[in-house]
Write an enzyme that holds these catalytic residues in place. Structure first.
Site, PDB file in Angstrom:
ATOM      1  N   VAL A 197       0.776  -1.309   0.005  1.00 29.67           N
ATOM      2  CA  VAL A 197       0.107  -0.163  -0.102  1.00 29.67           C
ATOM      3  C   VAL A 197       0.763   1.308  -0.010  1.00 29.67           C
ATOM      4  CG1 VAL A 197      -1.834  -1.043   1.203  1.00 29.67           C
ATOM      5  CG2 VAL A 197      -0.342  -0.048   2.473  1.00 29.67           C
ATOM      6  N   CYS A 198       2.085   1.209  -0.728  1.00 23.69           N
ATOM      7  CA  CYS A 198       2.826   2.394  -0.909  1.00 23.69           C
ATOM      8  C   CYS A 198       3.453   3.045   0.447  1.00 23.69           C
ATOM      9  CB  CYS A 198       2.068   3.490  -1.819  1.00 23.69           C
ATOM     10  SG  CYS A 198       2.108   3.069  -3.333  1.00 23.69           S
TER      11      CYS A 198
END
Length: 778
Positions: free
Chosen positions: A398-399
């Site tokens: 999720v970055c």
């Protein structure tokens, strides 16, 4: 007067009913879907799009750099909306300026680009929960540090994180208002405390993108506010695709050394005998908004503000609603238990009780799933099944690498090892060395409802909760060594990856190569723009492309079983020959192809007729490519199949006996050298096999759970070899193959080692005869 719990619940349920009442009309795109990825972007309402369309067809908007009436209309609207947005965040226009940018990341980059041009650059510190876009700023800094909560507290207490605090070089401190990974929120007053506590000039950068999705941002106290705040409007409203950089006027000097200038940001430019320019000086945004602004997106923002308020009230109303839903989701997932008492979910987000401790969290619930024996469930498997059932969630890193590493206990050396072992963002390798590499993230938004939460919890319980009381796995009963106990019911190859199979005629000898059955997955279709291999997962009509091997003519004949225009040929032939003249020159500039996340060097056909045939039948610009056996380097791939968690009992040497069994090889470990098995374009292993008794049992289970559904055909599993009992009176137990270590086939007893269970994707829900999807079955 404080509300009681019952009063609060009553208000929450009434607001939820209000949202439910507008869902069908305002969000028709959500029919049949449960959208739980609001942290990525939120859906846009129909009335917003209607209002925007009316605005565009009722007015003439010109380029704001001109002096015409249409241009002046654009300019006036932009400045009005700029002021309105500042007020939306309680930001006094006398204290703040707002710069329109593409998104939050563009705003971050604008700040970094300005500070790196300072005479001595800048030093950079960022919180470990930062989004990747904040972390990337470190590459522009002279020095950089990643800080956890304690290290930030130490800094606030007077200890500069950089050794030499007497330097004139400025410091930039960046942190998220809310983690996009787990929803944890961080004190907004850090900005004030950092600036006041140090001796060096320190700027603060707040990433508010995750926070503003569902909560108000209050910048009313200018002296305590961050110097720079970035956000994305599509996370709040769904539309338009636009972001903002809000700059405290006392920090405008940070942009004084910025070098680049674009159209519309200067009052004069000299470029013939001298190089000189005069930047616009009245407002900061005039200097930073390079080129023509996205006029129509900014005008859409005006409509978005109106419609959002009409539908949902204030941002505080949205925050209260999403907090109510988030607490419900967290609590219900936390309470899920297997029959043996073990938790189904491991949660990483703060629980709702943290609000009582002065902390808060956003409407994000991040977690992983364990089976009843404690083994991690693959993120890729969860996402595939969720997609089949109509859930929209986010899985993976999720970055947020720092947040992921902290939550999962991943040390830097482990992450580097995972990378060396083939892990990449977006791949299915999500459990490495016994640890997950990412999380499942469910995030809620303004139009989320109680029924969304109910459906998602029911989904997790239905597919991942083991209600049986016994945690022990029943081992298969050893079968006698009888190589004639099974026979091959059918054998198929799939010449073109993801297209229909070709059934090998009964009694035909077929070559088995190191890469698998001859001619199996030797061709693929690749997108002309990206080089990505096409798949039925996105292009279900590939099931209607029917290849057939014609050895007499030396051709691969390909027909299409779907509807075609009258002028479109229904069949095309491709030579089986590897004649180099058939392919594009290797010296010509061409993008390498990608299969299952791997970069490969395939040979693409030069024939316009061949490539047009496939492009026309699929409606996708694509090329036919060949990946023949015997390649090297990027012209060669290796198997990625491995034992799944439910098969780990196969690792000991005392395995159950199996048809024509042979002694198993020792298990692979991190220190043992693994055998590198070659494959062509199959996803994981050289050969895929199934048994008919297992398919029969699966259909029985489907019928029991949902009577009336059509049976699943063995063809949906796209197996190379389908096996069945040789003697109908000697049945084979369903799923017995899960306990096998290998099989022997034929009079010569050719050995085939079992590498692992196939992690079949949701292509199993595509009817291979009609290309129709039937997600409800599986």
């Amino acid at each position: 007067m404080a509300r009681t719990d019952d009063q609060a619940k009553s208000v929450d349920t009434r607001y939820n009913a209000r949202v439910e009442s507008l869902r069908d009309k305002e969000y028709p795109m959500l029919n049949g879907s449960i959208y739980l990825d609001h942290a990525g972007t939120t859906p846009y309402p129909k009335s917003l799009m209607d209002r925007f369309a009316k605005e565009m067809t009722s007015n003439l908007f010109g380029n704001p750099h001109s002096a015409s009436a249409s241009s002046q209309l654009s300019t006036a609207r932009i400045e009005d909306i700029r002021l309105r947005v500042l007020r939306f965040f309680n930001a006094d226009p006398a204290e703040f300026d707002l710069v329109f940018v593409a998104n939050a990341t563009a705003g971050i980059k604008l700040v970094a680009d300005a500070l790196r041009t300072a005479p001595d650059g800048f030093d950079y510190s960022y919180h470990q929960a930062s989004h990747t876009s904040l972390i990337g700023v470190r590459e522009e800094a002279r020095n950089s540090l990643c800080l956890d909560d304690q290290e930030v507290d130490d800094w606030l207490g007077g200890g500069c994180p950089f050794e030499n605090d007497s330097e004139d070089r400025p410091v930039l401190f960046a942190y998220p208002a809310q983690s996009n990974m787990d929803g944890r929120r961080y004190p907004l007053n850090w900005a004030e405390k950092v600036c006041r506590g140090g001796t060096r000039k320190t700027y603060t950068l707040l990433d508010a993108a995750a926070l503003v999705c569902s909560s108000p941002l209050d910048l009313s106290q200018a002296n305590a506010a961050p110097d720079f705040t970035v956000l994305s409007f599509y996370k709040i409203f769904g539309f338009p695709d636009l972001g903002a950089l809000i700059v405290r006027r006392d920090a405008e000097e940070a942009f004084d050394t910025r070098r680049y200038f674009g159209g519309g940001t200067v009052d004069m430019v000299v470029c013939l005998k001298e190089q000189w320019h005069a930047p616009k000086a009245q407002f900061l945004h005039e200097r930073l908004e390079d080129g023509t602004l996205p006029v129509h997106s900014i005008i859409a923002l005006d409509a978005a503000l109106d419609v959002h308020k009409q539908l949902f009230g204030s941002m505080r109303d949205v925050a209260s609603h999403t907090a109510f839903l988030s607490a419900m989701l967290y609590t219900r997932l936390e309470l899920l238990r297997h029959g043996n008492g073990q938790s189904v979910c491991v949660l990483y987000s703060p629980g709702p009780e943290t609000a009582n401790n002065g902390l808060s969290s956003g409407p994000v619930v991040s977690f992983n799933i364990r089976n009843s024996q404690g083994a991690w469930i693959s993120l890729a498997e969860v996402e595939k099944l969720a997609t089949l059932k109509g859930f929209h969630i986010r899985t993976g890193g999720v970055c947020n690498p720092g947040g992921i590493a902290s939550a999962l206990g991943l040390e830097p050396w482990e992450m580097r090892r995972n990378f060396s072992s083939g892990f990449r963002c977006g791949t299915d390798l999500d459990i490495m060395a016994g640890k997950p590499t990412g999380v499942i993230r469910a995030s809620l938004g303004a139009m989320s409802t109680i029924s969304d939460v109910d459906s998602f919890v029911e989904f997790i319980a239905e597919f991942y909760r083991d209600a049986s009381l016994s945690p022990a796995r029943t081992e298969p009963v050893p079968q006698p060594h009888d190589p004639s106990r099974l026979r091959i019911h059918s054998m198929s190859i799939y010449p073109i990856k993801s297209c229909c199979g070709f059934q090998v005629p009964s009694g035909t000898d077929w070559e088995v190569r190191p890469e698998g059955l001859a001619w199996d997955r030797e061709w693929c279709l690749v997108h002309q723009g990206t080089g990505q291999a096409l798949s039925q997962k996105r292009h279900s009509k590939m099931a209607l492309i029917r290849p057939a091997l014609d050895f007499e003519r030396g051709q691969l004949r390909v027909s299409y079983a779907g509807e075609l225009p009258a002028h479109q040929p229904r069949e095309i032939s491709i030579p089986l020959s590897k004649n180099p003249s058939l392919f594009r020159s290797s010296s010509s500039r061409s993008r390498s192809s990608r299969v299952c996340g791997e970069e490969i060097q395939a040979q693409t056909y030069s024939s316009t007729a061949i490539n047009s045939f496939f492009s026309d039948v699929l409606g996708v610009p694509c090329l036919l490519a060949r990946f023949p056996a015997g390649g090297h380097g990027k012209s060669m791939r290796h198997s990625k199949a491995h034992l799944q968690k439910h098969q780990l009992s196969l690792l000991p040497t005392a395995r159950p006996a199996l048809p024509g069994s042979f002694p198993p090889s020792p298990p692979d470990s991190d220190t043992e050298k693994t055998v590198s098995r070659r494959i062509l374009l199959s996803n994981e292993s050289p050969i895929l096999a199934i048994t008919l008794p297992s398919v029969t049992e699966l259909n029985r289970e489907i019928h029991l759970s949902k009577p009336g559904l059509k049976e699943v055909s063995p063809a949906v599993f796209r197996a190379n070899i389908v096996m069945t009992p040789a003697d109908p009176d000697v049945p084979l137990a369903p799923y017995a193959e899960d306990s096998w270590s290998g099989i022997k086939v034929g009079p010569q007893q050719h050995e085939f080692e079992m590498l692992g269970a196939c992690r079949r994707c949701h292509m199993v829900c595509i009817n291979q005869e009609t290309a129709e999807r039937a997600r409800s079955r599986l």
